[in-house]
Design a protein around this motif. Structure first.
Motif, short mmCIF file in Angstrom:
data_model
loop_
_atom_site.label_atom_id
_atom_site.label_comp_id
_atom_site.label_asym_id
_atom_site.label_seq_id
_atom_site.Cartn_x
_atom_site.Cartn_y
_atom_site.Cartn_z
N HIS A 221 0.81 -1.18 0.11
CA HIS A 221 -0.23 -0.09 0.10
C HIS A 221 0.78 1.48 0.07
N SER A 222 1.97 1.24 0.60
CA SER A 222 2.91 2.34 0.66
C SER A 222 3.51 2.88 -0.55
N THR A 223 3.61 1.89 -1.59
CA THR A 223 4.10 2.03 -3.00
C THR A 223 2.90 2.27 -4.05
N GLY A 224 2.14 1.17 -3.82
CA GLY A 224 1.17 0.83 -4.92
C GLY A 224 1.67 0.43 -6.19
N GLU A 225 3.02 -0.16 -6.34
CA GLU A 225 3.68 -0.76 -7.39
C GLU A 225 4.40 -1.88 -7.03
N SER A 226 3.99 -2.89 -7.96
CA SER A 226 4.76 -4.05 -7.51
C SER A 226 6.06 -4.31 -7.65
N LYS A 227 6.71 -3.41 -8.39
CA LYS A 227 8.22 -3.32 -8.77
C LYS A 227 8.74 -2.62 -7.62
N LEU A 228 8.31 -1.82 -6.81
CA LEU A 228 8.76 -1.17 -5.54
C LEU A 228 8.83 -2.02 -4.30
N VAL A 229 8.00 -3.11 -4.33
CA VAL A 229 7.82 -3.69 -3.20
C VAL A 229 9.33 -4.37 -2.63
N SER A 230 10.02 -4.88 -3.47
CA SER A 230 11.36 -5.49 -2.79
C SER A 230 12.17 -4.43 -2.43
N PRO A 231 12.54 -3.15 -3.06
CA PRO A 231 13.32 -2.21 -2.39
C PRO A 231 12.97 -1.66 -1.07
N VAL A 232 11.45 -1.34 -0.96
CA VAL A 232 11.12 -0.74 0.10
C VAL A 232 11.10 -1.92 1.20
N CYS A 233 10.83 -3.21 0.88
CA CYS A 233 11.02 -4.27 1.86
C CYS A 233 12.26 -4.22 2.61
N LYS A 234 13.33 -4.03 1.96
CA LYS A 234 14.79 -3.97 2.24
C LYS A 234 15.01 -2.94 3.11
#
Length: 282
Positions: A221-234
């Motif tokens: 929800h914080s990004t709304g973009e699947s491609k951003l999920v991995s870097p934000v998780c890290k």
């Protein structure tokens, strides 16, 4: 970390003494919440994964098995969906809850789902963790109602709320006797329009200083973009989060809700070992 050093790091605009139950002044050591054998908080790292919404029994049971094999500890899935538009998919309601419970019985995974109204509590009797969504963070009647239960509550920060307001919402729950509260940073609304929300990475670090409650992050929800999920998780792991709430779907392109921010099972399986390695390094 010593109390004096920690006090120097904490933003003094948020006074811990305001919080009777949620602040470190009430309890110095981290709270660890146990749900069906899964420990949340402290040195534990918990991954909550599953679809934004429960779409059918077969879908959620199948996905539950896959996220369990990927290494996740809790199944997430929405049965009631508080959508911005009344013309979009609102979830399967009580039927969705039944399907989630079916998935729990098949896989053994505890489940978390969003509750929207105190009148729904009976429907959620077999749901392990009650989620309070961003739009209900200051629904004080709901906060008091879940505070009277003995179920863990996953409390999401509202998209226009301060950390102080988030902690006061936790206080509403805890003041009714339920101290099993999990805080979730899910992004806030800013002037930036290139992403769904702006992920407040500082919130993770500051909350870990201010409160003993478990702090997790929602990169979907914080990004709304699947491609951003991995870097934000890290980034969230590096900032000290104790868990992640990740939207996962077999076929994101055909999802009935928020498919654009869901990662696939394969992407999830690739991501989790990298996060574990990052935690070891840190």
């Amino acid at each position: 970390m010593s109390l004096n050093l920690r006090d120097e790091l904490v933003n003094k605009s948020i006074e811990e003494s305001k919080f009777k139950y949620a602040g470190r002044n009430f309890k110095e050591e981290d709270t660890v919440i146990e749900v069906a054998g899964v420990k949340i908080g402290g040195d534990n790292f918990t991954v909550f994964a599953g679809p934004c919404s429960v779409e059918s029994k077969d879908q959620i049971v199948d996905l539950a098995g896959k996220v369990r094999l990927a290494g996740c500890q809790v199944l997430r899935g929405g049965a009631f969906k508080p959508r911005t538009s009344p013309h979009t998919f609102q979830g399967l309601g009580d039927k969705g809850i039944r399907y989630l419970v079916d998935a729990k019985e098949v896989t053994g995974l505890p489940v978390v789902s969003e509750i929207m109204d105190p009148s729904q509590l009976e429907l959620f009797k077999d749901v392990d963790i009650l989620q309070i969504g961003a739009k209900n963070m200051q629904n004080f009647a709901l906060l008091k109602a879940v505070g009277k239960t003995n179920k863990p509550v996953l409390l999401k920060r509202g998209f226009s709320n301060t950390l102080e307001e988030l902690l006061f919402s936790a206080e509403y729950i805890m003041s009714e006797g339920n101290h099993k509260v999990i805080l979730c940073e899910r992004g806030i609304r800013t002037f930036e329009t290139s992403m769904r929300n702006t992920f407040d990475i500082t919130a993770i670090a500051l909350l870990r200083q201010l409160t003993h409650l478990p702090v997790i992050a929602d990169p979907s929800h914080s990004t709304g973009e699947s491609k951003l999920v991995s870097p934000v998780c890290k980034a969230a792991v590096a900032a000290g989060c104790q868990g992640l709430l990740i939207e996962t779907h077999d076929e994101p392109q055909s999802a009935l809700c928020d498919g654009f921010q869901a990662i696939t099972i394969e992407e999830l399986k690739e991501l989790l070992p990298k996060l574990e390695e990052l935690r070891r390094i840190l």
